[in-house]
Design a protein around this motif. Structure first.
Motif, PDB file in Angstrom:
ATOM      1  N   GLY A   1      30.043  20.279  16.847  1.00 52.06           N
ATOM      2  CA  GLY A   1      28.689  20.750  17.120  1.00 52.06           C
ATOM      3  C   GLY A   1      27.806  21.001  15.915  1.00 52.06           C
ATOM      4  N   TYR A   2      28.327  20.855  14.706  1.00 50.20           N
ATOM      5  CA  TYR A   2      27.529  21.119  13.507  1.00 50.20           C
ATOM      6  C   TYR A   2      26.694  19.900  13.144  1.00 50.20           C
ATOM      7  CZ  TYR A   2      30.345  25.270  12.994  1.00 50.20           C
ATOM      8  OH  TYR A   2      30.948  26.476  13.220  1.00 50.20           O
ATOM      9  N   ASP A   3      25.601  20.172  12.431  1.00 54.84           N
ATOM     10  CA  ASP A   3      24.746  19.099  11.962  1.00 54.84           C
ATOM     11  C   ASP A   3      24.103  19.543  10.656  1.00 54.84           C
ATOM     12  OD1 ASP A   3      23.360  16.664  11.875  1.00 54.84           O
ATOM     13  OD2 ASP A   3      23.040  16.719  14.028  1.00 54.84           O
ATOM     14  N   HIS A   4      23.340  18.662  10.046  1.00 53.73           N
ATOM     15  CA  HIS A   4      22.700  18.973   8.774  1.00 53.73           C
ATOM     16  C   HIS A   4      21.243  18.519   8.792  1.00 53.73           C
ATOM     17  CE1 HIS A   4      23.829  14.767   8.022  1.00 53.73           C
ATOM     18  NE2 HIS A   4      25.059  15.131   8.344  1.00 53.73           N
ATOM     19  N   MET A   5      20.598  18.703   9.929  1.00 53.57           N
ATOM     20  CA  MET A   5      19.199  18.283  10.075  1.00 53.57           C
ATOM     21  C   MET A   5      18.229  19.223   9.363  1.00 53.57           C
ATOM     22  SD  MET A   5      19.602  15.478  11.564  1.00 53.57           S
ATOM     23  CE  MET A   5      17.980  14.961  12.102  1.00 53.57           C
ATOM     24  N   SER A   6      18.569  20.503   9.302  1.00 52.71           N
ATOM     25  CA  SER A   6      17.724  21.451   8.569  1.00 52.71           C
ATOM     26  C   SER A   6      18.472  21.886   7.315  1.00 52.71           C
ATOM     27  CB  SER A   6      17.401  22.676   9.428  1.00 52.71           C
ATOM     28  OG  SER A   6      18.556  23.497   9.564  1.00 52.71           O
ATOM     29  N   GLU A   7      17.744  22.460   6.375  1.00 53.58           N
ATOM     30  CA  GLU A   7      18.368  22.934   5.138  1.00 53.58           C
ATOM     31  C   GLU A   7      19.411  24.022   5.426  1.00 53.58           C
ATOM     32  OE1 GLU A   7      16.736  24.915   1.085  1.00 53.58           O
ATOM     33  OE2 GLU A   7      15.594  23.196   1.850  1.00 53.58           O
ATOM     34  N   GLU A   8      19.088  24.908   6.363  1.00 51.77           N
ATOM     35  CA  GLU A   8      20.017  25.980   6.734  1.00 51.77           C
ATOM     36  C   GLU A   8      21.289  25.414   7.366  1.00 51.77           C
ATOM     37  OE1 GLU A   8      20.194  29.662   9.902  1.00 51.77           O
ATOM     38  OE2 GLU A   8      18.250  29.152   9.026  1.00 51.77           O
ATOM     39  N   ASP A   9      21.137  24.453   8.288  1.00 44.44           N
ATOM     40  CA  ASP A   9      22.292  23.827   8.925  1.00 44.44           C
ATOM     41  C   ASP A   9      23.142  23.072   7.900  1.00 44.44           C
ATOM     42  OD1 ASP A   9      21.443  24.805  11.359  1.00 44.44           O
ATOM     43  OD2 ASP A   9      20.609  22.892  12.050  1.00 44.44           O
ATOM     44  N   ALA A  10      22.487  22.378   6.995  1.00 42.99           N
ATOM     45  CA  ALA A  10      23.199  21.630   5.958  1.00 42.99           C
ATOM     46  C   ALA A  10      23.994  22.578   5.071  1.00 42.99           C
ATOM     47  CB  ALA A  10      22.220  20.811   5.127  1.00 42.99           C
ATOM     48  N   SER A  11      23.396  23.684   4.698  1.00 41.68           N
ATOM     49  CA  SER A  11      24.071  24.672   3.857  1.00 41.68           C
ATOM     50  C   SER A  11      25.309  25.229   4.561  1.00 41.68           C
ATOM     51  CB  SER A  11      23.095  25.787   3.501  1.00 41.68           C
ATOM     52  OG  SER A  11      23.730  26.767   2.738  1.00 41.68           O
TER      53      SER A  11
END
Length: 164
Positions: A137-147
């Motif tokens: 369920g993880y992703d890196h679309m936003s800077e916060e999600d990527a971090s």
């Protein structure tokens, strides 16, 4: 747990790749406290094949290192509380959660290991782990999600004693 692993790339590594793939999947599931037995498919392919899959699945005409195809929709990354609500999330024969598929370009593992100055083993584990987090369920679309995703990757690889 059922992990289907197949190397159709024609390339070999100097480490036990299937064993390492299984260990990486297990490490991700353990770190995320995934509460079910799971099924995951990992396929190593050529650059041409991953490009074809990328075109077909994402309409992107480019070779890439890894593609993830999650089968479960999560309310929030790493929140597994609602997956029992949809019986299609589970294999009716085994009861295992159907996490999804990982398609990995073996040539890119070798190229990126050289590019980033670390071992092929580290790059192989990193890419499988990266995809496993997508399947959870993880992703890196936003800077916060990527971090958040990057920190999880670092933590799990460190626990596996896979270093740069």
């Amino acid at each position: 747990m059922t992990i289907t692993y197949k190397n159709d790339s024609g390339l070999c590594f100097d480490f036990p790749e299937e064993e390492l793939a299984v260990s990486t999947v297990e490490a991700a599931l353990l770190a995320e406290e995934f509460p079910y037995e799971a099924q995951v498919s990992i396929l190593l392919v050529t650059e041409e094949e991953i490009r074809r899959v990328n075109i077909q699945a994402r309409a992107i005409d480019a070779t890439t290192d890894v593609l993830s195809f999650p089968l479960i929709a999560y309310v929030r990354p790493g929140d597994f509380s609602n997956i029992e609500e949809d019986l299609d999330n589970f294999d009716p024969d085994t009861g295992e959660a159907l996490l999804g598929d990982v398609v990995l370009c073996a040539a890119r593992v070798k190229e990126q290991a050289k590019l980033y100055g670390h071992s092929e083993k580290r790059e192989f584990c990193f890419l499988i782990l990266h995809s496993m987090l997508h399947l959870l369920g993880y992703d890196h679309m936003s800077e916060e999600d990527a971090s958040q995703m990057e920190e999880k990757q670092r933590h799990i690889l460190r626990n596996m004693q896979i270093f740069r």
